[in-house]
Scaffold this active site. Structure first.
Site, PDB file in Angstrom:
ATOM      1  N   ASN A   1      53.649   7.120  83.685  1.00  7.32           N
ATOM      2  CA  ASN A   1      52.427   7.529  84.386  1.00  7.32           C
ATOM      3  C   ASN A   1      52.208   9.000  84.044  1.00  7.32           C
ATOM      4  O   ASN A   1      52.871   9.885  84.571  1.00  7.32           O
ATOM      5  CB  ASN A   1      52.626   7.341  85.893  1.00  7.32           C
ATOM      6  CG  ASN A   1      51.375   7.673  86.681  1.00  7.32           C
ATOM      7  OD1 ASN A   1      50.387   8.150  86.119  1.00  7.32           O
ATOM      8  ND2 ASN A   1      51.415   7.442  87.978  1.00  7.32           N
TER       9      ASN A   1
ATOM     10  N   ARG B   1      50.370   3.510  82.698  1.00  9.97           N
ATOM     11  CA  ARG B   1      49.309   3.475  83.689  1.00  9.97           C
ATOM     12  C   ARG B   1      48.093   4.202  83.108  1.00  9.97           C
ATOM     13  O   ARG B   1      48.214   5.348  82.658  1.00  9.97           O
ATOM     14  CB  ARG B   1      49.763   4.185  84.960  1.00  9.97           C
ATOM     15  CG  ARG B   1      48.681   4.178  85.993  1.00  9.97           C
ATOM     16  CD  ARG B   1      49.020   5.018  87.183  1.00  9.97           C
ATOM     17  NE  ARG B   1      47.938   4.925  88.143  1.00  9.97           N
ATOM     18  CZ  ARG B   1      47.775   5.757  89.139  1.00  9.97           C
ATOM     19  NH1 ARG B   1      48.620   6.745  89.321  1.00  9.97           N
ATOM     20  NH2 ARG B   1      46.780   5.599  89.963  1.00  9.97           N
TER      21      ARG B   1
ATOM     22  N   HIS C   1      43.282   2.191  92.165  1.00  4.76           N
ATOM     23  CA  HIS C   1      44.460   1.623  92.833  1.00  4.76           C
ATOM     24  C   HIS C   1      44.524   0.110  92.636  1.00  4.76           C
ATOM     25  O   HIS C   1      45.156  -0.591  93.418  1.00  4.76           O
ATOM     26  CB  HIS C   1      44.454   1.879  94.362  1.00  4.76           C
ATOM     27  CG  HIS C   1      44.567   3.309  94.764  1.00  4.76           C
ATOM     28  ND1 HIS C   1      43.831   3.841  95.802  1.00  4.76           N
ATOM     29  CD2 HIS C   1      45.336   4.314  94.295  1.00  4.76           C
ATOM     30  CE1 HIS C   1      44.131   5.118  95.952  1.00  4.76           C
ATOM     31  NE2 HIS C   1      45.039   5.431  95.047  1.00  4.76           N
TER      32      HIS C   1
ATOM     33  N   ARG D   1      40.606  14.728  99.555  1.00 12.36           N
ATOM     34  CA  ARG D   1      39.268  14.316  99.085  1.00 12.36           C
ATOM     35  C   ARG D   1      38.385  13.912 100.256  1.00 12.36           C
ATOM     36  O   ARG D   1      38.858  13.269 101.197  1.00 12.36           O
ATOM     37  CB  ARG D   1      39.387  13.136  98.121  1.00 12.36           C
ATOM     38  CG  ARG D   1      39.963  13.523  96.787  1.00 12.36           C
ATOM     39  CD  ARG D   1      40.117  12.313  95.898  1.00 12.36           C
ATOM     40  NE  ARG D   1      41.423  12.336  95.255  1.00 12.36           N
ATOM     41  CZ  ARG D   1      42.056  11.269  94.803  1.00 12.36           C
ATOM     42  NH1 ARG D   1      41.519  10.078  94.878  1.00 12.36           N
ATOM     43  NH2 ARG D   1      43.242  11.387  94.249  1.00 12.36           N
TER      44      ARG D   1
ATOM     45  N   GLU E   1      53.715   0.051  92.358  1.00 12.77           N
ATOM     46  CA  GLU E   1      52.840   0.020  91.185  1.00 12.77           C
ATOM     47  C   GLU E   1      53.644  -0.031  89.888  1.00 12.77           C
ATOM     48  O   GLU E   1      53.237  -0.678  88.927  1.00 12.77           O
ATOM     49  CB  GLU E   1      51.906   1.244  91.200  1.00 12.77           C
ATOM     50  CG  GLU E   1      50.808   1.084  92.253  1.00 12.77           C
ATOM     51  CD  GLU E   1      50.093   2.376  92.601  1.00 12.77           C
ATOM     52  OE1 GLU E   1      50.725   3.234  93.243  1.00 12.77           O
ATOM     53  OE2 GLU E   1      48.928   2.530  92.239  1.00 12.77           O
TER      54      GLU E   1
END
Ligand code: AMP
Length: 398
Positions: free
Chosen positions: A7, A91, A180, A241, A385
């Site tokens: 990742n 990823r 996601h 965010r 993940e």
């Protein structure tokens, strides 16, 4: 087969080496501050302490070299040579409309990913740097790309189109993509497994509540709506965010503060969310829950607004699917933060949930939270993940 899961960010690279047969993590780690002074590798073989090594990493290729060195090291390594890495799973944040599933990374595919760069200018170029570095160092190892957006490509038009002139969709592909996806897919399937049901028969709402956060509506195993949009800025209030807001606010702040639109967007990405709402106190839900419990009203305000937004999305997605069977909490705060789940639970009883306060104290493990007579199951399922990427990688290279 051992799968190296990568990742890659603009200055960081996280990795896990996973044995795909046992699904055990053999080692994991992180390269930080790549291309910046003070770069550092943290490597952790399974069951052992972390080993931190400070070393210059002027670029990602050097970082990948250091990762391979650590993995094959006589003392701290877990494999003898590169030959024991069967494939690499990367990823990738944005696959645009081109990728609705994981894909073997050929020259042609890499070119197509490059074409998605302007949809995720901060993330995709970094992901590609990681891919190119790995290909340079492991030219004979197959590489697979797993996209954050892919699972949501099943959304119907009514969910992904924005109410703006259609020409912008045609010209620039401006639409909801969602992110996601690897987590939403993993968790919704696992929920069906745990309940002994066919995923095709379930309407599931997945609340992925990490530092970045999104909700998805999964009907019959397919994503039919999700809260993040063209970029990961839309939807829930997150760690830093803003999530949804009146688009006119962007220009309003720019004019009042005499800053550019790009600077406002940066503020909405990095200084907003619960960090902004708590007046700069913290983006971390542990800090906020603690502060709120000891009377910090601004922390309470942040948590209340956060939970309220999640609850509104759950209500919306119950309507989108004309019902809901399962609501799952996952990722950092979803798995661990009882306070956040309790606050959300107070709104959603009307759909038929009944979260048991005792079960809600459990953290970070698979558990059904529903109390007696609940018509809709609520549960915690820890997301994974990396494992999901490793599984998809194996399926493609076998
Ligand atoms: P993630 O992005 O999935 O790593 O999630 C990060 C968020 O999860 C942070 O805001 C943390 O505060 C929250 N989190 C992680 N561990 C815990 C915990 N033990 N209790 C409460 N919140 C936690």
């Amino acid at each position: 087969m051992n799968i190296l899961v990568i990742n890659c960010g603009s200055s960081s690279l996280k990795y896990q080496l996973i044995d795909s047969e046992t699904e055990e993590v053999l080692a994991k780690g992180l390269c930080e501050r790549i291309g910046i002074a003070g770069s550092m590798l943290t490597h952790q073989p399974a069951g052992q302490d972390k080993i931190k090594t400070e070393a210059a990493m002027p670029n990602h290729t050097v970082a990948v070299q250091m990762v391979i060195q650590s993995l094959t090291d006589e003392k701290v390594g877990v494999i003898k040579s590169l030959d024991e890495i069967g494939a690499v799973g990367h990823r990738i944040v944005h696959g645009g409309e081109k990728f609705s599933e994981a894909t073997i990374l050929t020259d042609e595919v890499i070119k197509e990913i490059e074409e998605c760069n302007d949809l995720a200018p901060l993330h995709n170029p970094a992901n590609l740097i990681g891919i190119n570095s790995c290909r340079e160092i492991m030219p004979n190892v197959p590489m697979v790309g797993v996209f954050d957006t892919a699972f949501h490509q099943t959304m119907p038009r009514k969910a992904y189109l924005y109410g703006i002139p259609y020409e912008y969709y045609k010209k620039y592909k401006i639409r909801r993509y969602g992110f996601h996806g690897t987590s939403h897919e993993f968790v919704s399937r696992r929920a069906a497994e745990i309940l002994g049901k066919d995923v095709k028969d379930l309407k599931t709402i997945v609340c992925h509540l990490g530092n970045g956060a999104s909700v998805s509506a999964v009907q019959g195993g397919k994503s039919v709506d999700t809260s993040m949009g063209l970029t990961p800025l839309e939807g829930l209030i997150m760690g830093t965010r803003s999530g949804d807001l009146d688009p006119a606010i962007v220009n309003f702040i720019a004019e009042k503060e005499k800053i550019s639109v790009a600077e406002v967007i940066n503020i909405l990405n990095k200084k907003s969310g619960v960090l902004g709402l708590s007046d700069g106190f913290s983006s971390d839900f542990r800090d906020l829950a603690e502060a709120s419990a000891s009377g910090n009203d601004q922390a309470t305000a942040a948590l209340e607004a956060y939970a309220y937004r999640v609850a509104k999305y759950i209500g919306a997605y119950a309507a989108a699917m004309n019902g809901v069977d399962v609501i799952v909490f996952t990722a950092g705060a979803g798995e661990n933060n009882a306070e956040v789940r309790k606050l959300i639970g107070e709104y959603i009883g009307f759909v038929g949930t009944n979260i048991d306060p005792e079960k809600n104290k459990i953290r970070g493990e698979e558990v059904i939270l529903s109390g007696k007579d609940a018509k809709v199951v609520t549960m915690i399922i820890p997301t994974n993940e990396e494992l999901a990427i490793a599984r998809q990688t194996v399926m493609l290279v076998k």
